[in-house]
Design an enzyme around this catalytic site. Structure first.
Site, PDB file in Angstrom:
ATOM      1  N   HIS A 118      26.309  61.467  29.468  1.00  0.00           N
ATOM      2  CA  HIS A 118      25.251  62.104  30.246  1.00  0.00           C
ATOM      3  C   HIS A 118      24.252  61.021  30.661  1.00  0.00           C
ATOM      4  O   HIS A 118      23.412  60.598  29.859  1.00  0.00           O
ATOM      5  CB  HIS A 118      24.585  63.198  29.395  1.00  0.00           C
ATOM      6  CG  HIS A 118      23.801  64.199  30.189  1.00  0.00           C
ATOM      7  ND1 HIS A 118      23.857  65.564  29.939  1.00  0.00           N
ATOM      8  CD2 HIS A 118      22.941  64.042  31.220  1.00  0.00           C
ATOM      9  CE1 HIS A 118      23.060  66.193  30.803  1.00  0.00           C
ATOM     10  NE2 HIS A 118      22.481  65.282  31.581  1.00  0.00           N
ATOM     11  N   ILE A 119      24.400  60.602  31.906  1.00  0.00           N
ATOM     12  CA  ILE A 119      23.603  59.462  32.406  1.00  0.00           C
ATOM     13  C   ILE A 119      22.099  59.722  32.251  1.00  0.00           C
ATOM     14  O   ILE A 119      21.624  60.831  32.492  1.00  0.00           O
ATOM     15  CB  ILE A 119      23.961  59.173  33.890  1.00  0.00           C
ATOM     16  CG1 ILE A 119      23.289  57.910  34.402  1.00  0.00           C
ATOM     17  CG2 ILE A 119      23.635  60.364  34.802  1.00  0.00           C
ATOM     18  CD1 ILE A 119      23.963  56.659  33.995  1.00  0.00           C
ATOM     19  N   HIS A 120      21.370  58.717  31.813  1.00  0.00           N
ATOM     20  CA  HIS A 120      19.919  58.857  31.674  1.00  0.00           C
ATOM     21  C   HIS A 120      19.251  57.508  31.885  1.00  0.00           C
ATOM     22  O   HIS A 120      19.808  56.467  31.563  1.00  0.00           O
ATOM     23  CB  HIS A 120      19.553  59.449  30.302  1.00  0.00           C
ATOM     24  CG  HIS A 120      20.173  58.747  29.134  1.00  0.00           C
ATOM     25  ND1 HIS A 120      21.497  58.932  28.772  1.00  0.00           N
ATOM     26  CD2 HIS A 120      19.665  57.855  28.254  1.00  0.00           C
ATOM     27  CE1 HIS A 120      21.769  58.180  27.706  1.00  0.00           C
ATOM     28  NE2 HIS A 120      20.670  57.514  27.372  1.00  0.00           N
ATOM     29  N   GLN A 121      18.063  57.573  32.428  1.00  0.00           N
ATOM     30  CA  GLN A 121      17.302  56.356  32.704  1.00  0.00           C
ATOM     31  C   GLN A 121      16.135  56.259  31.725  1.00  0.00           C
ATOM     32  O   GLN A 121      15.406  57.228  31.529  1.00  0.00           O
ATOM     33  CB  GLN A 121      16.778  56.395  34.141  1.00  0.00           C
ATOM     34  CG  GLN A 121      16.018  55.155  34.539  1.00  0.00           C
ATOM     35  CD  GLN A 121      15.615  55.162  36.003  1.00  0.00           C
ATOM     36  OE1 GLN A 121      15.364  56.207  36.571  1.00  0.00           O
ATOM     37  NE2 GLN A 121      15.563  53.999  36.607  1.00  0.00           N
TER      38      GLN A 121
END
Ligand SMILES: [Zn+2]
Length: 162
Positions: A118-121
């Site tokens: 789950h891509i996160h910045q």
């Protein structure tokens, strides 16, 4: 600077694997935003405090969708992630007056992503001489109290801005 990204390695080692994603849990339970430290919700993406912060005020931006890579962002997700990045910087500046920021993605476990699916910045506020933050807050109780206080300040800041 060279140690900046390494603290996130292994942070979520104890998180459940497979289809139970902690970020998806936060995404689909808007009534639990306070318990989940969600500071702001957009249309397709949201902002949450990192409960294992590298530094005070460490937040993460992510789409509601469970996707592993920024190449899978829709145009709307890309635009909102960008808007939320700018909004988060404003909110954190207003709440905590940091002297700098580290901002970035860890894409894939090889890059140190704790929840690679789950891509996160990450947005990490920085202060001159702040490198001893984690040892100082090593005790869990101290960290949670600190998190609650910081959560309220950043959330209030978002409310004033939007
Ligand atoms: Zn997910």
């Amino acid at each position: 600077m060279e140690n900046m990204w390494s603290p996130w390695r292994g942070i979520y080692v104890t998180s459940p694997k497979g289809d139970k994603c902690v970020f998806c849990e936060k995404a689909r339970n808007p009534n639990d935003d306070e318990a989940n430290y969600v500071v702001h919700r957009g249309h397709v993406a949201f902002v949450v405090m990192n409960i294992y912060p590298y530094n005070n005020g460490h937040v993460m931006l992510m789409p509601y969708r469970h996707i592993p890579d920024i190449l899978e962002f829709t145009g709307e997700e890309m635009a909102e992630m960008d808007a939320l990045l700018r909004l988060s910087i404003q909110a954190i500046r207003s709440a905590l007056s940091p002297e700098g920021f580290n901002i970035g993605y860890n894409i894939g476990t090889a890059a140190g992503a704790g929840i690679a699916g789950h891509i996160h910045q990450h947005i990490v506020p920085r202060w001159n001489g702040d490198t001893n933050f984690m040892p100082v807050l090593a005790e869990h109780k101290v960290i949670s109290e600190h998190l609650d206080m910081t959560y309220k300040r950043i959330k209030d800041s978002f409310r004033r801005l939007v």
